[in-house]
Scaffold this motif. Sequence first.
Motif, PDB file in Angstrom:
ATOM      1  N   UNK A  85      30.940 -59.004   6.537  1.00  0.00           N
ATOM      2  CA  UNK A  85      31.137 -60.440   6.341  1.00  0.00           C
ATOM      3  C   UNK A  85      29.848 -61.104   5.870  1.00  0.00           C
ATOM      4  N   UNK A  86      28.718 -60.613   6.345  1.00  0.00           N
ATOM      5  CA  UNK A  86      27.430 -61.165   5.921  1.00  0.00           C
ATOM      6  C   UNK A  86      27.193 -60.949   4.427  1.00  0.00           C
ATOM      7  N   UNK A  87      27.833 -59.924   3.866  1.00  0.00           N
ATOM      8  CA  UNK A  87      27.690 -59.622   2.446  1.00  0.00           C
ATOM      9  C   UNK A  87      28.853 -60.159   1.626  1.00  0.00           C
ATOM     10  N   UNK A  88      29.700 -60.980   2.236  1.00  0.00           N
ATOM     11  CA  UNK A  88      30.810 -61.577   1.505  1.00  0.00           C
ATOM     12  C   UNK A  88      31.984 -60.648   1.295  1.00  0.00           C
ATOM     13  N   UNK A  89      32.082 -59.597   2.101  1.00  0.00           N
ATOM     14  CA  UNK A  89      33.178 -58.630   1.953  1.00  0.00           C
ATOM     15  C   UNK A  89      34.238 -58.828   3.027  1.00  0.00           C
ATOM     16  N   UNK A 150      27.549 -37.119   0.961  1.00  0.00           N
ATOM     17  CA  UNK A 150      28.023 -38.440   1.346  1.00  0.00           C
ATOM     18  C   UNK A 150      27.104 -38.994   2.432  1.00  0.00           C
ATOM     19  N   UNK A 151      27.111 -40.306   2.602  1.00  0.00           N
ATOM     20  CA  UNK A 151      26.441 -40.904   3.749  1.00  0.00           C
ATOM     21  C   UNK A 151      27.314 -40.715   4.987  1.00  0.00           C
ATOM     22  N   UNK A 152      26.670 -40.680   6.154  1.00  0.00           N
ATOM     23  CA  UNK A 152      27.413 -40.439   7.383  1.00  0.00           C
ATOM     24  C   UNK A 152      26.746 -41.139   8.558  1.00  0.00           C
ATOM     25  N   UNK A 291      27.474 -47.929   9.689  1.00  0.00           N
ATOM     26  CA  UNK A 291      28.336 -47.453   8.608  1.00  0.00           C
ATOM     27  C   UNK A 291      28.449 -48.492   7.498  1.00  0.00           C
ATOM     28  N   UNK A 292      28.609 -49.759   7.876  1.00  0.00           N
ATOM     29  CA  UNK A 292      28.691 -50.831   6.875  1.00  0.00           C
ATOM     30  C   UNK A 292      27.383 -50.942   6.103  1.00  0.00           C
ATOM     31  N   UNK A 293      26.273 -50.817   6.795  1.00  0.00           N
ATOM     32  CA  UNK A 293      24.971 -50.918   6.131  1.00  0.00           C
ATOM     33  C   UNK A 293      24.787 -49.797   5.112  1.00  0.00           C
ATOM     34  N   UNK A 297      24.364 -50.182   1.066  1.00  0.00           N
ATOM     35  CA  UNK A 297      23.177 -49.585   0.453  1.00  0.00           C
ATOM     36  C   UNK A 297      23.526 -48.730  -0.760  1.00  0.00           C
ATOM     37  N   UNK A 298      24.795 -48.294  -0.836  1.00  0.00           N
ATOM     38  CA  UNK A 298      25.222 -47.482  -1.985  1.00  0.00           C
ATOM     39  C   UNK A 298      25.015 -48.228  -3.304  1.00  0.00           C
ATOM     40  N   UNK A 299      25.023 -49.566  -3.263  1.00  0.00           N
ATOM     41  CA  UNK A 299      24.907 -50.364  -4.492  1.00  0.00           C
ATOM     42  C   UNK A 299      23.459 -50.607  -4.905  1.00  0.00           C
ATOM     43  N   UNK A 300      22.517 -50.244  -4.035  1.00  0.00           N
ATOM     44  CA  UNK A 300      21.116 -50.534  -4.327  1.00  0.00           C
ATOM     45  C   UNK A 300      20.491 -49.430  -5.157  1.00  0.00           C
TER      46      UNK A 300
END
Length: 330
Positions: A85-89, A150-152, A291-293, A297-300
């Motif tokens: 929610x903090x990221x507008x999702x 993958x991230x985990x 997990x959300x973080x 981070x995948x977009x950075x």
Amino acid sequence: MGMREVASAAGVSVSTVANVLSRPAIVAPATVERVRRAIDEVGYVPNGPARQLRGRPSPIVGSVTLDLANPFHAEVNRGIEDRLAEAGCVLLTCSTDLRPATETRLLRVLEQQGVRGIIISPADAAQLPAISRRGTPVVLLDHPKERLDLCAVAVDDVLGGRLAGEHLRARGHRRIAYLGATVDPAPVARRRAGLRAAVGEIIDVRVDMHPPSLGAAAAAAAERIVALAPTAVVCLNDTAALGLLDGLAALGVRVPADLSVVGYDDLPFARRLAPALTTVRQPTYQLGQAAAELLLDEERPGHTHREVRFQPSLVVRSSTTYIDEHRLTG
């Protein structure tokens, strides 16, 4: 009304409006607030599919979990939702009920809808790297990275099982049962392995974990467990422990005088049970946040796949006690 009208009302550029809609984290908070007020004022409703066709990411993230009725998964998803929610999702949650075919169907739908990413507690992780390679970021939840690209986010469940076993051994217990599942989710299998490493041989008791039957199945297993004559039982989670306590009470079995019981998760109800439940605590909300973080981070630029590993801890309450030596010899 369109984005130009929003930009004019907010006194910003069209590109700034687009960023507020798709990547609010890169826009100054005061500007984000001004643009959102302008959106409300002009009555603009963004066209989600059209924005995605123009290359802007969807605000929707999919969460695929084992069972949303389980309070553990509900609390994990609360952590995910709050961070997103903090990221507008917006978080879209769904359950697989441990059924691989259901999981495959849900993943296909989420991918076809162009979600921003998927956070999943997998029944079958083998299909996930291909989804990631096709462009939908995937984060494993409550599952180690292992060899997957993958991230985990995971908890050391082997350690959790070992902590439960060491606690019982220190109190004299040698005949210990593990109440697990007929079809083991990976975390449950790791807990069993940790328990066995700590205590040696265990009495393996399995129940159907498919919702909504876990609590009832655990209660129904009470008579079978008592017949096997353990001095202690470690349960796959607190929900199973709650069901077992109900079943034992119906049989007149006293906890912990006749049988010690250990849960797993440390859900809020665990401390309010009678007796209060000894259990292995997981940082449930923090699992979701992490997990959300990782997904964001995948977009950075420069993102690399990594694993965040949490440590469990033992919470000792009144559902376990020292073994009565007379029971061992009598």
